[in-house]
Write a protein that holds these residues in place. Structure first.
Motif, PDB file in Angstrom:
ATOM      1  N   TYR A  96       6.822 -49.236   0.187  1.00 44.95           N
ATOM      2  CA  TYR A  96       7.002 -47.784   0.174  1.00 44.95           C
ATOM      3  C   TYR A  96       5.690 -47.082  -0.172  1.00 44.95           C
ATOM      4  O   TYR A  96       4.701 -47.711  -0.567  1.00 44.95           O
ATOM      5  N   LEU A  97       5.688 -45.775  -0.024  1.00 46.13           N
ATOM      6  CA  LEU A  97       4.558 -44.929  -0.401  1.00 46.13           C
ATOM      7  C   LEU A  97       5.080 -43.804  -1.285  1.00 46.13           C
ATOM      8  O   LEU A  97       6.127 -43.208  -0.984  1.00 46.13           O
ATOM      9  N   ILE A  98       4.389 -43.533  -2.383  1.00 45.94           N
ATOM     10  CA  ILE A  98       4.767 -42.430  -3.265  1.00 45.94           C
ATOM     11  C   ILE A  98       3.619 -41.434  -3.319  1.00 45.94           C
ATOM     12  O   ILE A  98       2.487 -41.785  -3.657  1.00 45.94           O
ATOM     13  N   GLU A  99       3.928 -40.199  -2.954  1.00 47.53           N
ATOM     14  CA  GLU A  99       2.955 -39.116  -2.974  1.00 47.53           C
ATOM     15  C   GLU A  99       3.339 -38.129  -4.076  1.00 47.53           C
ATOM     16  O   GLU A  99       4.458 -37.626  -4.093  1.00 47.53           O
ATOM     17  N   LYS A 100       2.410 -37.861  -4.997  1.00 42.76           N
ATOM     18  CA  LYS A 100       2.640 -36.884  -6.065  1.00 42.76           C
ATOM     19  C   LYS A 100       1.703 -35.698  -5.855  1.00 42.76           C
ATOM     20  O   LYS A 100       0.508 -35.886  -5.627  1.00 42.76           O
ATOM     21  N   SER A 101       2.239 -34.494  -5.934  1.00 42.76           N
ATOM     22  CA  SER A 101       1.431 -33.288  -5.795  1.00 42.76           C
ATOM     23  C   SER A 101       1.140 -32.697  -7.160  1.00 42.76           C
ATOM     24  O   SER A 101       2.012 -32.660  -8.034  1.00 42.76           O
ATOM     25  N   PRO A 103      -0.205 -29.369  -9.569  1.00 42.65           N
ATOM     26  CA  PRO A 103       0.105 -29.889 -10.912  1.00 42.65           C
ATOM     27  C   PRO A 103       1.599 -30.044 -11.187  1.00 42.65           C
ATOM     28  O   PRO A 103       1.993 -30.376 -12.288  1.00 42.65           O
ATOM     29  N   SER A 104       2.461 -29.798 -10.173  1.00 40.61           N
ATOM     30  CA  SER A 104       3.913 -29.830 -10.400  1.00 40.61           C
ATOM     31  C   SER A 104       4.462 -31.243 -10.505  1.00 40.61           C
ATOM     32  O   SER A 104       5.532 -31.454 -11.073  1.00 40.61           O
ATOM     33  N   PHE A 105       3.729 -32.209  -9.941  1.00 40.71           N
ATOM     34  CA  PHE A 105       4.184 -33.599  -9.828  1.00 40.71           C
ATOM     35  C   PHE A 105       5.450 -33.716  -8.988  1.00 40.71           C
ATOM     36  O   PHE A 105       6.279 -34.590  -9.214  1.00 40.71           O
ATOM     37  N   LYS A 106       5.566 -32.802  -8.031  1.00 41.81           N
ATOM     38  CA  LYS A 106       6.611 -32.980  -7.027  1.00 41.81           C
ATOM     39  C   LYS A 106       6.311 -34.277  -6.292  1.00 41.81           C
ATOM     40  O   LYS A 106       5.179 -34.535  -5.898  1.00 41.81           O
ATOM     41  N   THR A 107       7.343 -35.099  -6.107  1.00 37.98           N
ATOM     42  CA  THR A 107       7.152 -36.443  -5.564  1.00 37.98           C
ATOM     43  C   THR A 107       7.859 -36.609  -4.237  1.00 37.98           C
ATOM     44  O   THR A 107       9.026 -36.232  -4.090  1.00 37.98           O
ATOM     45  N   ASN A 108       7.147 -37.161  -3.273  1.00 37.37           N
ATOM     46  CA  ASN A 108       7.736 -37.596  -2.009  1.00 37.37           C
ATOM     47  C   ASN A 108       7.665 -39.117  -1.965  1.00 37.37           C
ATOM     48  O   ASN A 108       6.579 -39.694  -2.011  1.00 37.37           O
ATOM     49  N   TRP A 109       8.816 -39.731  -1.905  1.00 34.91           N
ATOM     50  CA  TRP A 109       8.920 -41.194  -1.880  1.00 34.91           C
ATOM     51  C   TRP A 109       9.274 -41.597  -0.455  1.00 34.91           C
ATOM     52  O   TRP A 109      10.398 -41.422  -0.015  1.00 34.91           O
ATOM     53  N   PHE A 110       8.302 -42.103   0.304  1.00 36.80           N
ATOM     54  CA  PHE A 110       8.511 -42.539   1.680  1.00 36.80           C
ATOM     55  C   PHE A 110       9.021 -43.974   1.643  1.00 36.80           C
ATOM     56  O   PHE A 110       8.298 -44.902   1.282  1.00 36.80           O
ATOM     57  N   THR A 111      10.267 -44.162   2.022  1.00 41.17           N
ATOM     58  CA  THR A 111      10.871 -45.487   1.925  1.00 41.17           C
ATOM     59  C   THR A 111      11.873 -45.670   3.057  1.00 41.17           C
ATOM     60  O   THR A 111      11.965 -44.827   3.967  1.00 41.17           O
ATOM     61  N   ASN A 112      12.601 -46.740   3.019  1.00 37.28           N
ATOM     62  CA  ASN A 112      13.626 -46.974   4.036  1.00 37.28           C
ATOM     63  C   ASN A 112      14.720 -47.869   3.475  1.00 37.28           C
ATOM     64  O   ASN A 112      14.503 -48.633   2.525  1.00 37.28           O
ATOM     65  N   ILE A 113      15.892 -47.741   4.062  1.00 35.54           N
ATOM     66  CA  ILE A 113      16.996 -48.667   3.798  1.00 35.54           C
ATOM     67  C   ILE A 113      17.414 -49.221   5.154  1.00 35.54           C
ATOM     68  O   ILE A 113      17.892 -48.468   6.009  1.00 35.54           O
ATOM     69  N   GLU A 114      17.160 -50.504   5.350  1.00 33.42           N
ATOM     70  CA  GLU A 114      17.371 -51.141   6.652  1.00 33.42           C
ATOM     71  C   GLU A 114      16.595 -50.370   7.720  1.00 33.42           C
ATOM     72  O   GLU A 114      15.394 -50.249   7.627  1.00 33.42           O
ATOM     73  N   GLN A 115      17.271 -49.775   8.719  1.00 38.76           N
ATOM     74  CA  GLN A 115      16.563 -49.106   9.808  1.00 38.76           C
ATOM     75  C   GLN A 115      16.439 -47.596   9.609  1.00 38.76           C
ATOM     76  O   GLN A 115      15.960 -46.897  10.498  1.00 38.76           O
ATOM     77  N   THR A 116      16.841 -47.109   8.448  1.00 34.15           N
ATOM     78  CA  THR A 116      16.793 -45.670   8.183  1.00 34.15           C
ATOM     79  C   THR A 116      15.567 -45.316   7.344  1.00 34.15           C
ATOM     80  O   THR A 116      15.460 -45.724   6.188  1.00 34.15           O
ATOM     81  N   ASN A 117      14.628 -44.563   7.922  1.00 36.84           N
ATOM     82  CA  ASN A 117      13.466 -44.080   7.186  1.00 36.84           C
ATOM     83  C   ASN A 117      13.833 -42.821   6.424  1.00 36.84           C
ATOM     84  O   ASN A 117      14.542 -41.951   6.947  1.00 36.84           O
ATOM     85  N   MET A 118      13.329 -42.707   5.203  1.00 38.79           N
ATOM     86  CA  MET A 118      13.673 -41.565   4.364  1.00 38.79           C
ATOM     87  C   MET A 118      12.475 -41.048   3.598  1.00 38.79           C
ATOM     88  O   MET A 118      11.554 -41.804   3.297  1.00 38.79           O
ATOM     89  N   VAL A 119      12.519 -39.754   3.285  1.00 42.64           N
ATOM     90  CA  VAL A 119      11.592 -39.145   2.341  1.00 42.64           C
ATOM     91  C   VAL A 119      12.455 -38.615   1.195  1.00 42.64           C
ATOM     92  O   VAL A 119      13.198 -37.653   1.369  1.00 42.64           O
ATOM     93  N   VAL A 120      12.377 -39.289   0.056  1.00 41.58           N
ATOM     94  CA  VAL A 120      13.167 -38.883  -1.105  1.00 41.58           C
ATOM     95  C   VAL A 120      12.344 -37.864  -1.890  1.00 41.58           C
ATOM     96  O   VAL A 120      11.287 -38.184  -2.418  1.00 41.58           O
ATOM     97  N   GLU A 121      12.848 -36.635  -1.961  1.00 43.93           N
ATOM     98  CA  GLU A 121      12.127 -35.541  -2.610  1.00 43.93           C
ATOM     99  C   GLU A 121      12.674 -35.299  -4.010  1.00 43.93           C
ATOM    100  O   GLU A 121      13.883 -35.154  -4.192  1.00 43.93           O
ATOM    101  N   GLU A 122      11.799 -35.244  -4.989  1.00 45.74           N
ATOM    102  CA  GLU A 122      12.219 -34.985  -6.363  1.00 45.74           C
ATOM    103  C   GLU A 122      11.019 -34.570  -7.201  1.00 45.74           C
ATOM    104  O   GLU A 122       9.869 -34.710  -6.782  1.00 45.74           O
ATOM    105  N   THR A 123      11.292 -34.058  -8.370  1.00 44.94           N
ATOM    106  CA  THR A 123      10.255 -33.779  -9.369  1.00 44.94           C
ATOM    107  C   THR A 123      10.707 -34.444 -10.660  1.00 44.94           C
ATOM    108  O   THR A 123      11.343 -33.812 -11.515  1.00 44.94           O
TER     109      THR A 123
END
Length: 297
Positions: A96-101, A103-123
């Motif tokens: 996976y790839l984790i991108e933090k912005s 100064p908010s530390f908003k996080t985009n977690w680029f991952t997948n479950i089987e054949q489904t690609n996802m961007v999990v957005e959270e802070t």
């Protein structure tokens, strides 16, 4: 103990003095199967820190994607309607790839479950307790902190010698870079092993994502929040052959599967059974994810 807002601003003022990035390399040890003490694996991961964001990813994954995406782009130039590439996931586990912005530390977690690609957005909010205990780790003067995160109790050692309020994975928020991090069970351990200034030739994940966009025209990832990710993960865990069933339900699709023993499967029922058993074994043994609360009921 909460950080003063002024301290955070001061740290980011230092970060923004230069657009040049910094790459911190960690040795990551983790136990995939909590029931087996000999299932400890090790790989190297990078944390690339820039003035406005950071990227966390596996070194082997980075190298694999670099080769694959360069190959795709070259093929698109020579044969636009025909693409062929191969890749193996056996050499890396941090896929996976984790991108933090900042100064908010908003996080985009680029991952997948089987054949489904996802961007999990959270802070994510990590409530650290900074303790007075200090010691030197890998030549850095470090101080101890603890926190509960992802269903685990964590112990971190951070260094003000490295003025970055960041760390491996989604961890952040201490007045210095995290040099060492491990959970109470020692199932997941990070140790800083090296760092360097990034130069133009040291491609970051900006480069990798640009290649993916060029090759695929856009990142085909479903945007979800952590609760939606967990729901989808549990769905696949309960029905691990879901994607195969959908593929085989299409009358225009046919499939031939060669097993490890060399047996060829063409019957849909046999193929579904094969993948159900294969995936069930995978989910059973891969039971010790870093964030337990996202992967268990």
């Amino acid at each position: 103990m909460k950080l003063k807002y002024a301290l955070i601003l001061a740290i980011f003022a230092i970060l923004n003095l230069s657009a040049q990035g910094n790459r911190f390399t960690y040795e990551y040890q983790f136990r995939i199967d909590s029931t087996k003490t000999d299932s400890l694996k090790k790989e190297f991961v990078n944390l690339d820190i820039f003035p406005t964001k950071s990227y966390f990813y596996g070194q082997a994954k980075f190298a694999s994607d670099s080769i694959t995406n360069n190959s795709i782009i070259e093929q698109r130039k020579s044969t636009p309607n025909s693409l062929s590439y191969s890749s193996t996931t056996e050499d890396w586990n941090t896929s996976y790839l984790i991108e933090k912005s900042y100064p908010s530390f908003k996080t985009n977690w680029f991952t997948n479950i089987e054949q489904t690609n996802m961007v999990v957005e959270e802070t994510p909010v990590i409530k650290w307790q900074i303790l007075p205990e200090t010691k030197k780790i890998e030549s850095y003067n470090c101080q101890k902190a603890t926190a509960n995160f992802g269903g685990r109790i964590w112990e971190a050692w951070f260094s003000k010698d490295l003025p970055f309020p960041d760390g491996p994975y989604k961890f952040h928020g201490l007045p210095g870079l995290i040099v060492k991090l491990e959970d109470k069970t020692k199932s997941h351990q990070f140790l800083l092993k090296g760092n360097k200034k990034l130069k133009a030739e040291d491609h970051s994940w900006d480069y990798i994502l640009a290649l993916q966009k060029e090759a695929k025209h856009e990142f085909e990832g479903v945007k979800v929040n952590p609760a939606q990710y967990k729901k989808l993960f549990m769905t696949y865990k309960n029905d691990p052959a879901k994607d195969i069933k959908l593929d085989l339900a299409n009358p225009n699709h046919s499939m031939t599967v060669t097993t490890g023993e060399g047996k060829k499967l063409t019957n849909n029922a046999e193929i579904i059974k094969f993948f159900e058993e294969l995936s069930a074994r995978k989910y059973k043994s891969n039971n010790n994810q870093l964030e337990l609360n996202l992967h268990r009921k």
